[in-house]
Design a protein around this motif. Structure first.
Motif, mmCIF file in Angstrom:
data_model
loop_
_atom_site.group_PDB
_atom_site.id
_atom_site.type_symbol
_atom_site.label_atom_id
_atom_site.label_comp_id
_atom_site.label_asym_id
_atom_site.label_seq_id
_atom_site.Cartn_x
_atom_site.Cartn_y
_atom_site.Cartn_z
ATOM 1 N N LEU A 64 -7.766 59.436 0.493
ATOM 2 C CA LEU A 64 -6.579 60.228 0.806
ATOM 3 C C LEU A 64 -6.877 61.712 0.992
ATOM 4 O O LEU A 64 -6.115 62.416 1.646
ATOM 5 C CB LEU A 64 -5.529 60.054 -0.293
ATOM 6 C CG LEU A 64 -4.957 58.639 -0.435
ATOM 7 C CD1 LEU A 64 -4.007 58.582 -1.625
ATOM 8 C CD2 LEU A 64 -4.259 58.208 0.839
ATOM 9 N N ASN A 65 -7.964 62.200 0.409
ATOM 10 C CA ASN A 65 -8.256 63.629 0.478
ATOM 11 C C ASN A 65 -9.571 63.949 1.177
ATOM 12 O O ASN A 65 -10.153 65.007 0.959
ATOM 13 C CB ASN A 65 -8.274 64.204 -0.944
ATOM 14 C CG ASN A 65 -6.921 64.111 -1.585
ATOM 15 O OD1 ASN A 65 -5.916 64.574 -1.042
ATOM 16 N ND2 ASN A 65 -6.858 63.492 -2.745
ATOM 17 N N SER A 66 -10.043 63.052 1.994
ATOM 18 C CA SER A 66 -11.300 63.301 2.700
ATOM 19 C C SER A 66 -11.099 64.370 3.766
ATOM 20 O O SER A 66 -10.022 64.496 4.345
ATOM 21 C CB SER A 66 -11.827 62.028 3.339
ATOM 22 O OG SER A 66 -10.925 61.574 4.332
ATOM 23 N N GLU A 67 -12.128 65.155 3.992
ATOM 24 C CA GLU A 67 -12.065 66.150 5.055
ATOM 25 C C GLU A 67 -12.267 65.444 6.379
ATOM 26 O O GLU A 67 -13.162 64.617 6.535
ATOM 27 C CB GLU A 67 -13.153 67.202 4.852
ATOM 28 C CG GLU A 67 -12.959 68.030 3.611
ATOM 29 C CD GLU A 67 -14.052 69.071 3.459
ATOM 30 O OE1 GLU A 67 -14.035 69.748 2.453
ATOM 31 O OE2 GLU A 67 -14.898 69.191 4.360
ATOM 32 N N LYS A 68 -11.449 65.784 7.312
ATOM 33 C CA LYS A 68 -11.570 65.189 8.629
ATOM 34 C C LYS A 68 -12.314 66.157 9.540
ATOM 35 O O LYS A 68 -11.842 67.238 9.829
ATOM 36 C CB LYS A 68 -10.190 64.866 9.178
ATOM 37 C CG LYS A 68 -9.504 63.779 8.375
ATOM 38 C CD LYS A 68 -8.144 63.466 8.906
ATOM 39 C CE LYS A 68 -7.494 62.323 8.192
ATOM 40 N NZ LYS A 68 -7.379 62.464 6.766
ATOM 41 N N VAL A 69 -13.500 65.770 9.943
ATOM 42 C CA VAL A 69 -14.328 66.598 10.814
ATOM 43 C C VAL A 69 -14.431 65.891 12.155
ATOM 44 O O VAL A 69 -14.852 64.746 12.249
ATOM 45 C CB VAL A 69 -15.734 66.810 10.208
ATOM 46 C CG1 VAL A 69 -16.579 67.650 11.147
ATOM 47 C CG2 VAL A 69 -15.624 67.433 8.833
ATOM 48 N N TYR A 70 -14.034 66.573 13.213
ATOM 49 C CA TYR A 70 -14.086 65.966 14.542
ATOM 50 C C TYR A 70 -15.108 66.678 15.391
ATOM 51 O O TYR A 70 -15.323 67.799 15.370
ATOM 52 C CB TYR A 70 -12.722 66.028 15.224
ATOM 53 C CG TYR A 70 -11.694 65.227 14.474
ATOM 54 C CD1 TYR A 70 -10.739 65.851 13.690
ATOM 55 C CD2 TYR A 70 -11.671 63.847 14.551
ATOM 56 C CE1 TYR A 70 -9.794 65.122 12.982
ATOM 57 C CE2 TYR A 70 -10.729 63.113 13.851
ATOM 58 C CZ TYR A 70 -9.800 63.752 13.067
ATOM 59 O OH TYR A 70 -8.871 63.022 12.382
#
Length: 70
Positions: A64-70
């Motif tokens: 739920l709290n993962s960093e989203k890196v695109y």
């Protein structure tokens, strides 16, 4: 702890994504899972661990709290 939850609240808890229990009938971690972490932290094997928050939630917090890196 969850024994007195209403049916509506139980359904809400079941909606939580607990990765290690995905697809099983269980919807919460087992008390033994938490107890095992406590036993480890109280043991000599954990002598170098300090100042940490340990989540015993089957990976839910990470999901739920993962960093989203695109």
């Amino acid at each position: 702890m969850t024994e007195k939850l209403s049916e509506q609240n139980k359904e809400m808890v079941k909606a939580l994504p607990i990765p290690i229990l995905y697809g099983s009938e269980e919807f919460l971690m087992f008390p033994d899972d938490v107890a095992t972490a406590i036993v480890f932290l109280a043991s000599p094997m954990a002598h170098g661990i300090n100042g940490q928050c340990l989540f015993v939630d089957g990976g839910t917090d990470a999901l739920l709290n993962s960093e989203k890196v695109y």
